[in-house]
Enzyme design. Structure first.
Site, short mmCIF file in Angstrom:
data_model
loop_
_atom_site.label_atom_id
_atom_site.label_comp_id
_atom_site.label_asym_id
_atom_site.label_seq_id
_atom_site.Cartn_x
_atom_site.Cartn_y
_atom_site.Cartn_z
CD GLU A 154 38.65 -9.94 -17.78
OE1 GLU A 154 37.88 -9.23 -18.46
OE2 GLU A 154 39.06 -9.61 -16.66
NE ARG A 198 44.32 -3.59 -18.65
CZ ARG A 198 44.36 -4.18 -17.47
NH1 ARG A 198 45.53 -4.43 -16.90
NH2 ARG A 198 43.26 -4.54 -16.84
N GLY A 253 35.05 -5.02 -14.11
CA GLY A 253 34.95 -4.43 -12.78
C GLY A 253 33.70 -4.79 -12.01
CE LYS A 270 31.33 -13.89 -15.61
NZ LYS A 270 32.66 -14.46 -15.90
CE LYS A 298 42.85 -9.55 -11.44
NZ LYS A 298 43.71 -9.50 -12.66
CD GLU A 356 31.30 -17.11 -18.62
OE1 GLU A 356 32.05 -16.97 -19.60
OE2 GLU A 356 31.64 -16.83 -17.46
#
Length: 447
Positions: free
Chosen positions: A287, A291, A164, A158, A237, A200
């Protein structure tokens, strides 16, 4: 409390924040590009300021223009919504330097969580379970092979500064690792200007579970339960629900408690979402978003708490309005993201909406900034609205969602409404039996 809040965003989230401000008796200023002069939030705000031409870099990402708009109008705080500058530490710092409150966490906390490697280190230090993998950036293939051998294949590479789905590659075996590493670094450099990557363990059938948290900045933290965001396409999503149909009460309380304590220990201020992959009863941190999330309404539906009100209260120094024991969970909620896209190819479908009719009735909420005759510009995200449905339980919620989708009318453009009408009748969805790969496999079968 603030006297005047500038809303540095557009579309449905700008309108959502504007409504919260009006309920609190706070004056509103919105900024807009020339393409959004006729937007609903521009029409309803107390004041509006045009900050540039349609491209985001010249308007909604133009920090200088937004700060100037604050000074011209006398706004004493800025709500960034989500996207654009909502996780820009430099923006938060500049506002602070001008004595304007950023309705969000500190620039330092945004930086920590914006760097995926540093975020993982911080999560681990705070007692949040993490995915096995590298402790930092991986630059050499030899090191990558050693780490992959230790944690076991498959592995995922990653981008440290990513999001995204860009700069993200899976290596199923050692033979795949070299090209996956090179490709991920190339994509990361091109997309984010930073080619740092980390490794990971790749979980094969996980769910995407996220926990809504709030901190007051003075050592107090709470959680508002979890959301299940496993229905995704290309890591974006599509459908979110709360609570997750995959968790039991013990798991829910355990991960919520861990996250609330971590936020308190961090001294975090405002809203945040800690995201996990969940598989075989275990949670693995991926993560933290510093916000408000697109899917926050499902949490509001099951808690009855306005999260934007809470953001404004905390940012103004008023602290949290609730303690953990005050937060009760009621029923089930589902959100469908309605995009101006072809429901099969997902290509954007900008244009003029000739007819727009939203569903109504008990437990139905539609967050949208569009209307009949509104022309959707081609310059921004394709989200045009969110359908949020609440019921006493998941079965009632699904039945209500089916009815609401049948009532929803958007003519003149293509939308993803037909996709949701298909999904609500699917047996796997009805049973809550899906993972983060389910939707893409489902869509592939239909092609």
């Amino acid at each position: 409390m603030f006297q005047k809040i500038l809303i540095a965003n557009r579309g449905e989230i700008a309108l959502r924040v504007l409504r919260a401000c009006k309920e609190l008796g706070i004056q509103t200023v919105v900024v807009h590009s020339t393409a959004d002069a006729d937007a609903m939030h521009v029409r309803l705000a107390d004041e509006s300021v045009c900050i540039g031409p349609p491209p985001s870099r010249d308007s909604y990402l133009n920090i200088h223009q937004i700060v100037a708009a604050c000074e011209i109008t006398g706004a004493d705080a800025v709500h960034p919504g989500y996207g654009f500058l909502s996780e820009n530490a430099k923006f938060a710092d500049i506002l602070a330097a001008h004595n304007i409150t950023f309705i969000g966490p500190s620039g330092d906390h945004i930086r920590i969580m914006g760097d995926k490697i540093e975020a993982k280190r911080t999560a681990k230090r705070l007692g949040i379970p993490v995915v096995p993998g590298s402790d930092g950036a991986v630059t050499e293939e030899k090191e990558a092979r050693r780490i992959a051998a230790e944690i076991g294949y498959p592995v995922i590479i990653k981008a440290s500064a990513g999001g995204g789905g860009r700069g993200m590659k899976v290596a199923l075996t050692e033979a795949d690792l070299e090209i996956a590493l090179q490709t991920a670094r190339t994509e990361a450099g091109a997309a984010f200007g930073d080619d740092a990557v980390y490794i990971e363990k790749y979980l094969e059938k996980p769910r995407h579970i996220e926990v809504q948290v709030f901190g007051d900045g003075f050592g107090q933290g709470v959680h508002f339960g979890e959301r299940d965001c496993s229905l995704q396409r290309r890591h974006q999503k599509v459908w979110e629900e709360a609570p997750s149909p995959a968790l039991n009460a013990e798991e829910r309380a355990r991960i919520g408690g861990i996250c609330a304590k971590a936020i308190a220990d961090l001294g975090y201020s405002g809203a945040g979402t800690i995201e996990f992959l969940y598989e075989n009863g275990e949670f693995y941190f991926i993560e933290m978003n510093t916000r408000l999330q697109v899917e926050h309404p499902v949490t509001e539906a099951i808690t009855g708490i306005d999260l934007v009100h809470e953001q404004i209260r905390v940012a103004s120094g008023g602290g949290l309005s609730v303690r953990q024991e005050d937060i009760k969970f009621n029923g089930h909620a589902i959100e469908c993201r309605i995009n101006a896209e072809d429901p099969r190819t997902f290509t954007p479908s900008p244009g003029t909406i000739t007819h727009f009719h939203t569903p109504g009735g008990l437990g139905i909420r539609v967050d949208s900034g569009v209307y009949s005759g509104y022309k959707i510009p081609p310059y921004y995200d394709s989200l045009i609205g969110k359908l949020i449905v609440h019921g006493r339980n998941r079965v009632e919620c699904m039945m209500r969602l089916r009815r609401a989708l049948d009532e929803f009318v958007v003519d003149g453009i293509k939308t993803t409404l037909p996709l949701f009408r298909d999904l609500v009748g699917n047996a796997d969805i009805a049973n809550g039996d899906y993972d983060i790969h389910w939707l893409e496999k489902y869509l592939a079968k239909g092609e």
